[in-house]
Design a protein around this motif. Structure first.
Motif, PDB file in Angstrom:
ATOM      1  N   GLU A  79       0.792  -1.280   0.136  1.00 14.96           N
ATOM      2  CA  GLU A  79      -0.020   0.000   0.020  1.00 14.96           C
ATOM      3  C   GLU A  79       0.851   1.138   0.102  1.00 14.96           C
ATOM      4  O   GLU A  79       0.407   2.309  -0.431  1.00 14.96           O
ATOM      5  CB  GLU A  79      -0.914   0.088   1.144  1.00 14.96           C
ATOM      6  N   ALA A  80       2.082   1.079   0.445  1.00 17.42           N
ATOM      7  CA  ALA A  80       2.791   2.233   0.699  1.00 17.42           C
ATOM      8  C   ALA A  80       3.449   2.674  -0.714  1.00 17.42           C
ATOM      9  O   ALA A  80       3.383   3.907  -1.124  1.00 17.42           O
ATOM     10  CB  ALA A  80       4.284   2.000   1.380  1.00 17.42           C
ATOM     11  N   HIS A  82       1.662   2.609  -3.331  1.00 17.64           N
ATOM     12  CA  HIS A  82       0.367   3.265  -4.011  1.00 17.64           C
ATOM     13  C   HIS A  82      -0.157   4.257  -3.203  1.00 17.64           C
ATOM     14  O   HIS A  82      -1.632   4.466  -3.346  1.00 17.64           O
ATOM     15  CB  HIS A  82      -0.512   1.973  -4.147  1.00 17.64           C
ATOM     16  N   GLY A  83       0.486   5.142  -2.651  1.00 14.68           N
ATOM     17  CA  GLY A  83      -0.002   6.314  -1.880  1.00 14.68           C
ATOM     18  C   GLY A  83       0.323   6.421  -0.471  1.00 14.68           C
ATOM     19  O   GLY A  83       0.338   7.658   0.202  1.00 14.68           O
ATOM     20  N   ASP A  84       0.268   5.140   0.278  1.00 14.04           N
ATOM     21  CA  ASP A  84       0.334   5.202   1.961  1.00 14.04           C
ATOM     22  C   ASP A  84       1.604   5.788   2.288  1.00 14.04           C
ATOM     23  O   ASP A  84       1.781   6.308   3.367  1.00 14.04           O
ATOM     24  CB  ASP A  84       0.027   3.901   2.556  1.00 14.04           C
ATOM     25  N   GLY A  86       2.819   8.479   1.766  1.00 11.99           N
ATOM     26  CA  GLY A  86       2.517   9.878   2.124  1.00 11.99           C
ATOM     27  C   GLY A  86       2.212  10.132   3.532  1.00 11.99           C
ATOM     28  O   GLY A  86       2.494  11.328   4.019  1.00 11.99           O
TER      29      GLY A  86
END
Length: 328
Positions: A79-80, A82-84, A86
């Motif tokens: 998930e990191a 793909h956006g996490d 942030g």
């Protein structure tokens, strides 16, 4: 067909994992101390990452750190990407977990960590692995062998990882001087939180819900007050709310045995003088201990006056109130 010896198998697993834990004692070294110092002195959060079984262990490590005074949370490496990511800031520190040290999902994030200046700690079983070499710090979790007879399922290695995480959390807890009160603040909904945070003032009956009568009140009328307020007792006070005495259901049984007329007797004549009292600021758990030690079911809460006999009644409660609050 003979029955499989499940117990012997379980004991073999235990023996292998105990030996594995003894083995990782050697890895509580200067690197471990350096990681503790870095976490203790850095201003950001601890971000724990791991894939598969390492991820499951990582979630527990993050939760243990968070509940013992270290701001931490788990971020899934997939998930990191793909956006996490942030959620991760330059001032944070990443603990990346992988027994092999070759997790593609985590390795793919290291260029971003380096670009942002994020410090990294790898926790692997292979000090020569890519993750170990890329990290600022490396915590070794090598075990002699897995408890799985195939040597495939993470068993001893995941246990060793969990213990390494617990060791970090506890070492930081002790270094911070983190105490029971601090722990309770992060567990307000649990039994410990109720034990260490809930005060008698939080659950006491006060104001119109507080049973009070004057010393001149007839016993029969005092019984109406007891019945109306539902605490099994009433306080007897003067015009300034100073406590004069207490009358309980137990007192009623005793005066009836003596054939005292409740229609003509004043409550001040049969009340218990100098009853057990305490401060409303006392912890509920301590109030429970006081009631148990005195073998009483109710407790009067007072603000102490400067002189004897000037304690002002501010509340009352009984064992049922403590039960409802989850203290008992």
């Amino acid at each position: 067909m003979s029955r499989f010896d499940y117990i012997q198998s379980a004991k073999r697993v235990l023996d292998i994992e105990v030996q594995a834990l003894k083995h990782i004692e050697h890895y509580f070294d200067d690197q471990f101390a350096a990681v503790c110092d870095t976490i203790l002195n850095h201003a950001g959060k601890v971000i724990v990452m791991g894939m598969g079984k390492s991820g499951h262990i990582g979630k527990k490590i993050a939760a243990t750190l968070a509940s013992t005074g270290t701001s931490a949370f788990f971020v899934h490496p997939g998930e990191a990407a793909h956006g996490d990511l942030g959620m991760v800031e330059a001032k944070d520190l990443v603990i990346a977990i992988s027994n092999s040290g070759e997790s593609d999902e985590i390795l793919g994030l290291f260029p971003v960590f380096k670009r942002l200046g994020i410090r990294t700690v790898s926790m692997t079983g292979k000090p020569e692995s890519s993750m170990a070499k890329l990290s600022d710090f490396h915590l070794q979790i090598t075990v002699p062998k897995e408890a799985c007879p195939l040597g495939l399922a993470p068993t001893s290695s995941s246990t060793a990882t969990l213990v390494m995480g617990d060791a970090l959390a506890v070492a930081l807890l002790e270094a911070r001087g983190f105490n029971e009160q601090d722990f309770a603040l992060s567990h307000p909904g649990g039994a410990l939180g109720r034990k260490l945070l809930l005060k008698l003032s939080d659950i006491m009956h006060s104001g119109d819900a507080l049973p009070t009568v004057s010393a001149d009140t007839l016993v029969r009328d005092a019984l109406l007050e007891i019945s109306d307020k539902g605490l099994g007792m009433t306080t007897i006070i003067d015009e300034h709310q100073h406590l004069l005495g207490l009358f309980t259901d137990g007192d009623l049984r005793r005066i009836l045995d003596k054939r005292i007329d409740i229609h003509t007797t004043k409550i001040g004549e049969v009340m218990t003088e100098n009853p057990t009292t305490t401060s409303p600021h006392l912890l509920a758990a301590e109030g429970l201990h006081l009631m148990q030690s005195k073998n009483i079911n109710g407790l009067i809460l007072v603000e102490q006056g400067k002189l004897a006999g000037q304690d002002k009644v501010v509340g009352a409660l009984n064992m049922h109130d403590l039960l409802k609050a989850g203290v008992v």
